[in-house]
Write a protein that holds these residues in place. Structure first.
Motif, PDB file in Angstrom:
ATOM      1  N   ALA A  74       0.727  -1.125  -0.110  1.00 22.14           N
ATOM      2  CA  ALA A  74      -0.043   0.086  -0.005  1.00 22.14           C
ATOM      3  C   ALA A  74       0.907   1.185   0.153  1.00 22.14           C
ATOM      4  O   ALA A  74       1.952   1.232   0.585  1.00 22.14           O
ATOM      5  N   GLU A  75       0.437   2.312  -0.651  1.00 16.27           N
ATOM      6  CA  GLU A  75       1.209   3.330  -0.842  1.00 16.27           C
ATOM      7  C   GLU A  75       1.051   4.481   0.408  1.00 16.27           C
ATOM      8  O   GLU A  75       2.035   5.296   0.746  1.00 16.27           O
ATOM      9  N   VAL A  76      -0.291   4.505   0.869  1.00 19.01           N
ATOM     10  CA  VAL A  76      -0.495   5.420   1.997  1.00 19.01           C
ATOM     11  C   VAL A  76      -0.907   4.831   3.406  1.00 19.01           C
ATOM     12  O   VAL A  76      -1.862   3.795   2.988  1.00 19.01           O
ATOM     13  N   HIS A  77      -0.465   4.950   4.353  1.00 15.14           N
ATOM     14  CA  HIS A  77      -0.991   4.385   5.814  1.00 15.14           C
ATOM     15  C   HIS A  77      -1.067   5.661   6.645  1.00 15.14           C
ATOM     16  O   HIS A  77      -0.453   6.453   6.818  1.00 15.14           O
ATOM     17  N   LEU A  78      -2.314   5.320   7.346  1.00 14.36           N
ATOM     18  CA  LEU A  78      -2.554   6.240   8.416  1.00 14.36           C
ATOM     19  C   LEU A  78      -2.629   5.408   9.911  1.00 14.36           C
ATOM     20  O   LEU A  78      -3.520   4.503   9.831  1.00 14.36           O
ATOM     21  N   HIS A  79      -2.299   5.925  10.846  1.00  8.52           N
ATOM     22  CA  HIS A  79      -2.204   5.073  12.246  1.00  8.52           C
ATOM     23  C   HIS A  79      -2.969   5.908  13.032  1.00  8.52           C
ATOM     24  O   HIS A  79      -2.676   7.009  13.475  1.00  8.52           O
ATOM     25  N   VAL A  80      -4.012   5.279  13.954  1.00  4.03           N
ATOM     26  CA  VAL A  80      -4.656   6.009  14.847  1.00  4.03           C
ATOM     27  C   VAL A  80      -4.622   5.264  16.141  1.00  4.03           C
ATOM     28  O   VAL A  80      -4.427   3.677  16.071  1.00  4.03           O
ATOM     29  N   ARG A  81      -5.252   5.660  17.206  1.00  3.74           N
ATOM     30  CA  ARG A  81      -5.128   4.966  18.458  1.00  3.74           C
ATOM     31  C   ARG A  81      -5.992   3.695  18.657  1.00  3.74           C
ATOM     32  O   ARG A  81      -5.967   2.651  18.993  1.00  3.74           O
ATOM     33  N   ASP A  82      -7.369   4.010  18.209  1.00  2.00           N
ATOM     34  CA  ASP A  82      -8.296   2.946  18.392  1.00  2.00           C
ATOM     35  C   ASP A  82      -9.515   2.862  17.224  1.00  2.00           C
ATOM     36  O   ASP A  82      -9.420   3.683  16.378  1.00  2.00           O
ATOM     37  N   SER A  83     -10.479   1.934  17.452  1.00  2.00           N
ATOM     38  CA  SER A  83     -11.295   1.751  16.245  1.00  2.00           C
ATOM     39  C   SER A  83     -12.313   2.811  16.178  1.00  2.00           C
ATOM     40  O   SER A  83     -12.714   3.090  14.952  1.00  2.00           O
ATOM     41  N   TYR A  84     -12.506   3.573  17.218  1.00  2.61           N
ATOM     42  CA  TYR A  84     -13.427   4.739  17.071  1.00  2.61           C
ATOM     43  C   TYR A  84     -12.660   5.827  16.236  1.00  2.61           C
ATOM     44  O   TYR A  84     -13.314   6.254  15.400  1.00  2.61           O
ATOM     45  N   LEU A  85     -11.392   6.015  16.374  1.00  6.54           N
ATOM     46  CA  LEU A  85     -10.921   7.010  15.496  1.00  6.54           C
ATOM     47  C   LEU A  85     -10.613   6.640  14.170  1.00  6.54           C
ATOM     48  O   LEU A  85     -10.586   7.378  13.150  1.00  6.54           O
ATOM     49  N   GLY A  86     -10.315   5.160  13.964  1.00  9.60           N
ATOM     50  CA  GLY A  86     -10.104   4.422  12.743  1.00  9.60           C
ATOM     51  C   GLY A  86     -11.792   4.698  12.047  1.00  9.60           C
ATOM     52  O   GLY A  86     -11.588   5.005  10.812  1.00  9.60           O
ATOM     53  N   ILE A  87     -12.718   4.693  12.736  1.00  9.32           N
ATOM     54  CA  ILE A  87     -14.039   4.852  11.957  1.00  9.32           C
ATOM     55  C   ILE A  87     -14.201   6.006  11.504  1.00  9.32           C
ATOM     56  O   ILE A  87     -14.854   6.774  10.476  1.00  9.32           O
ATOM     57  N   CYS A  88     -13.934   7.154  12.509  1.00 13.17           N
ATOM     58  CA  CYS A  88     -14.090   8.520  12.268  1.00 13.17           C
ATOM     59  C   CYS A  88     -13.306   8.845  10.999  1.00 13.17           C
ATOM     60  O   CYS A  88     -13.662   9.588  10.351  1.00 13.17           O
ATOM     61  N   ALA A  89     -12.006   8.483  10.680  1.00 13.43           N
ATOM     62  CA  ALA A  89     -10.965   8.503   9.793  1.00 13.43           C
ATOM     63  C   ALA A  89     -11.522   8.167   8.606  1.00 13.43           C
ATOM     64  O   ALA A  89     -11.666   8.728   7.312  1.00 13.43           O
ATOM     65  N   ALA A  90     -12.351   7.001   8.492  1.00 14.75           N
ATOM     66  CA  ALA A  90     -12.991   6.305   7.247  1.00 14.75           C
ATOM     67  C   ALA A  90     -14.025   7.315   7.030  1.00 14.75           C
ATOM     68  O   ALA A  90     -14.400   7.494   5.718  1.00 14.75           O
ATOM     69  N   ARG A  91     -14.859   7.593   7.793  1.00 14.96           N
ATOM     70  CA  ARG A  91     -16.056   8.729   7.470  1.00 14.96           C
ATOM     71  C   ARG A  91     -15.691   9.919   6.789  1.00 14.96           C
ATOM     72  O   ARG A  91     -16.224  10.254   5.717  1.00 14.96           O
ATOM     73  N   ASP A  92     -14.347  10.323   7.152  1.00 13.68           N
ATOM     74  CA  ASP A  92     -14.035  11.733   6.634  1.00 13.68           C
ATOM     75  C   ASP A  92     -13.268  11.296   5.364  1.00 13.68           C
ATOM     76  O   ASP A  92     -12.550  12.508   5.025  1.00 13.68           O
ATOM     77  N   GLY A  93     -13.251  10.181   4.814  1.00 15.52           N
ATOM     78  CA  GLY A  93     -12.599   9.893   3.562  1.00 15.52           C
ATOM     79  C   GLY A  93     -11.018   9.773   3.656  1.00 15.52           C
ATOM     80  O   GLY A  93     -10.304  10.043   2.596  1.00 15.52           O
TER      81      GLY A  93
END
Length: 296
Positions: free
Chosen positions: A215-234
């Motif tokens: 994969a060319e781009v990775h984003l790391h967050v603390r937990d699943s809630y932040l992961g879902i928020c990041a997915a919602r935000d595109g």
């Protein structure tokens, strides 16, 4: 067998449920405030009416037969619902506080929404949600109902498995290329991947014969809630369970880009007090939660 509301043997069903729960006629009779002979007679009449044997009797011990096990499930659920419905019309018996414990990401992802729905049905109950960390072994004594990720060490409480998460890739519709998503797992590597501390992508992609390092781009967050928020935000594609993102999938805030391919290493557990000491508010919420998760 002719059973209708008109001839439903409610007393016999109560006797059967108590006897099945205790596996003992005398204890059931003591609980119900009737004689041992009355319980025995009601169960025998129920068996005759149903045309099946509900217990396999061996000496003084009672063992449920297969039809008895099936009936017990139905009767237990029905009696619980009747009790809940009866209590719900008496606000005075419900008024007070209820302390619920859960990991912060579970509270944020789905539990608080369920608490809100519960309080709309029972506004007399004041709910306080406390943090319980994932894999926390011991629970504070003030927590009456807990949803735990990983089985806790609670020998004096009732601990039962709720569910085990299975993760599928989800993303904002705005992240999908104009021509749509192909459905091929390899094409996910062309999109940013969002990781939380559990980093499930390694296992999910390995099941597809792929390497996340491609994969060319990775984003790391603390937990699943932040992961879902990041997915919602595109921001990218996140691996989430259906319970975590059920509302988002229904409203179209997120879309699924594949099937669940990874199971969590640990389950979620419901923890309550023992049946003889659990409070009315805690029991109502625990039963409600189990029902909501079953249909969610």
């Amino acid at each position: 067998m002719q059973i209708s509301r008109r001839n439903l043997p409610l007393n016999a069903l109560r006797s059967f449920e108590a006897a099945a729960r205790h596996c003992h006629l005398r204890r059931a009779a003591a609980e119900l405030g009737v004689t041992h002979g009355a319980v025995s007679r009601q169960i025998r009449q129920l068996e005759e009416q149903l045309g099946v044997r509900l217990f396999d009797r061996s000496g003084r011990s009672l063992v449920l037969s297969e039809p008895g096990r099936r009936l017990l499930q139905v009767v237990t659920d029905a009696l619980d619902r009747l009790t809940e419905g009866t209590l719900s019309i008496d606000p005075g018996s419900l008024r007070g506080a209820l302390v619920i414990g859960a990991p912060p990401s579970i509270s944020a992802c789905w539990l608080l929404a369920m608490v809100g729905k519960f309080q709309r049905s029972y506004p007399e109950i004041e709910v306080r949600v406390e943090d319980v960390q994932p894999m926390q072994r011991e629970l504070p004594p003030e927590i009456e109902v807990a949803v735990c990720f990983g089985e806790p060490d609670a020998p004096r409480r009732v601990v039962r498995e709720l569910f085990r998460e299975r993760y599928a890739p989800v993303a904002s519709p705005g992240l999908i290329p104009a021509g749509g998503f192909s459905g091929r797992a390899a094409d996910l590597l062309q999109l940013p991947l969002i990781h939380d501390r559990h980093d499930r992508w390694q296992r999910w992609l390995a099941n597809e014969g792929l390497d996340p390092q491609q994969a060319e781009v990775h984003l790391h967050v603390r937990d699943s809630y932040l992961g879902i928020c990041a997915a919602r935000d595109g921001c990218g594609v996140f691996l989430a369970d259906r319970i975590e993102v059920g509302a988002d999938l229904r409203t179209g805030n997120l879309v699924a880009l594949g099937e669940p391919g990874v199971e969590a290493r640990f389950s979620h557990y419901l923890v309550t007090e023992q049946p003889d000491v659990i409070g009315v508010r805690a029991r109502l919420f625990a039963e409600y939660l189990v029902r909501e998760l079953a249909v969610g």
